[in-house]
Write a protein that holds these residues in place. Structure first.
Motif, PDB file in Angstrom:
ATOM      1  N   ILE A   1       0.817  -1.212   0.000  1.00 25.77           N
ATOM      2  CA  ILE A   1       0.000   0.000   0.000  1.00 25.77           C
ATOM      3  C   ILE A   1       0.855   1.268   0.000  1.00 25.77           C
ATOM      4  O   ILE A   1       0.564   2.217  -0.728  1.00 25.77           O
ATOM      5  CB  ILE A   1      -0.969  -0.011   1.205  1.00 25.77           C
ATOM      6  N   GLY A   2       1.911   1.289   0.785  1.00 27.86           N
ATOM      7  CA  GLY A   2       2.769   2.471   0.843  1.00 27.86           C
ATOM      8  C   GLY A   2       3.355   2.832  -0.515  1.00 27.86           C
ATOM      9  O   GLY A   2       3.396   4.010  -0.894  1.00 27.86           O
ATOM     10  N   GLU A   3       3.801   1.833  -1.253  1.00 24.96           N
ATOM     11  CA  GLU A   3       4.375   2.072  -2.576  1.00 24.96           C
ATOM     12  C   GLU A   3       3.289   2.518  -3.561  1.00 24.96           C
ATOM     13  O   GLU A   3       3.530   3.380  -4.409  1.00 24.96           O
ATOM     14  CB  GLU A   3       5.090   0.820  -3.081  1.00 24.96           C
TER      15      GLU A   3
ATOM     16  N   LYS B   1      -5.562   5.699  -2.214  1.00 19.86           N
ATOM     17  CA  LYS B   1      -5.855   6.882  -1.396  1.00 19.86           C
ATOM     18  C   LYS B   1      -7.164   6.657  -0.647  1.00 19.86           C
ATOM     19  O   LYS B   1      -8.145   6.203  -1.245  1.00 19.86           O
ATOM     20  CB  LYS B   1      -5.962   8.121  -2.274  1.00 19.86           C
ATOM     21  N   ASP B   2      -7.141   6.954   0.636  1.00 21.86           N
ATOM     22  CA  ASP B   2      -8.336   6.858   1.480  1.00 21.86           C
ATOM     23  C   ASP B   2      -9.004   5.484   1.408  1.00 21.86           C
ATOM     24  O   ASP B   2     -10.223   5.372   1.317  1.00 21.86           O
ATOM     25  CB  ASP B   2      -9.346   7.950   1.111  1.00 21.86           C
ATOM     26  N   GLY B   3      -8.191   4.437   1.400  1.00 21.72           N
ATOM     27  CA  GLY B   3      -8.723   3.081   1.392  1.00 21.72           C
ATOM     28  C   GLY B   3      -9.217   2.578   0.053  1.00 21.72           C
ATOM     29  O   GLY B   3      -9.812   1.515  -0.032  1.00 21.72           O
ATOM     30  N   VAL B   4      -8.964   3.357  -1.003  1.00 18.98           N
ATOM     31  CA  VAL B   4      -9.451   2.980  -2.334  1.00 18.98           C
ATOM     32  C   VAL B   4      -8.262   2.777  -3.272  1.00 18.98           C
ATOM     33  O   VAL B   4      -7.376   3.623  -3.374  1.00 18.98           O
ATOM     34  CB  VAL B   4     -10.383   4.071  -2.900  1.00 18.98           C
ATOM     35  N   LEU B   5      -8.267   1.651  -3.955  1.00 19.98           N
ATOM     36  CA  LEU B   5      -7.251   1.321  -4.935  1.00 19.98           C
ATOM     37  C   LEU B   5      -7.660   1.892  -6.284  1.00 19.98           C
ATOM     38  O   LEU B   5      -8.737   1.592  -6.782  1.00 19.98           O
ATOM     39  CB  LEU B   5      -7.117  -0.198  -5.020  1.00 19.98           C
ATOM     40  N   ALA B   6      -6.817   2.736  -6.866  1.00 16.12           N
ATOM     41  CA  ALA B   6      -7.132   3.400  -8.136  1.00 16.12           C
ATOM     42  C   ALA B   6      -6.561   2.609  -9.312  1.00 16.12           C
ATOM     43  O   ALA B   6      -5.790   3.121 -10.119  1.00 16.12           O
ATOM     44  CB  ALA B   6      -6.597   4.824  -8.134  1.00 16.12           C
ATOM     45  N   LEU B   7      -6.949   1.362  -9.391  1.00 17.43           N
ATOM     46  CA  LEU B   7      -6.547   0.480 -10.494  1.00 17.43           C
ATOM     47  C   LEU B   7      -7.793  -0.203 -11.029  1.00 17.43           C
ATOM     48  O   LEU B   7      -8.724  -0.499 -10.271  1.00 17.43           O
ATOM     49  CB  LEU B   7      -5.571  -0.595 -10.006  1.00 17.43           C
TER      50      LEU B   7
END
Length: 82
Positions: A12-14, A22-28
């Motif tokens: 998650i950090g990477e 961001k904010d618990g949401v994966l932007a993929l």
């Protein structure tokens, strides 16, 4: 579906550094998440104004993949496309 990497192991950090979490949401896209968890590469992505490890890049076109290191941790691998 059983995958070599579990979603809870995502680095998650990477992903946050790349603006992909961001904010618990994966932007993929779902297909990219499935590819990562299966040990494959994502589709081509363009990143803009990146600052990582002391380097600044105006634009980077890359595919992402995950790699399980010797200690068992999962790391994000950035595969640049030139």
């Amino acid at each position: 579906m059983e995958t070599p990497i579990k979603e809870k192991e995502l680095p998650i950090g990477e992903l946050e550094k790349l603006g992909l979490y961001k904010d618990g949401v994966l932007a993929l896209q779902d297909g990219d998440v499935v590819a990562l968890l299966a040990g494959r590469r994502t589709e081509l992505r363009s990143f803009y104004n990146l600052e990582m490890d002391g380097f600044k890049m105006r634009q980077l076109d890359a595919k992402l993949s995950l790699l399980r290191e010797e200690d068992g941790k999962v790391a994000l691998k950035i595969n640049p496309i030139y």
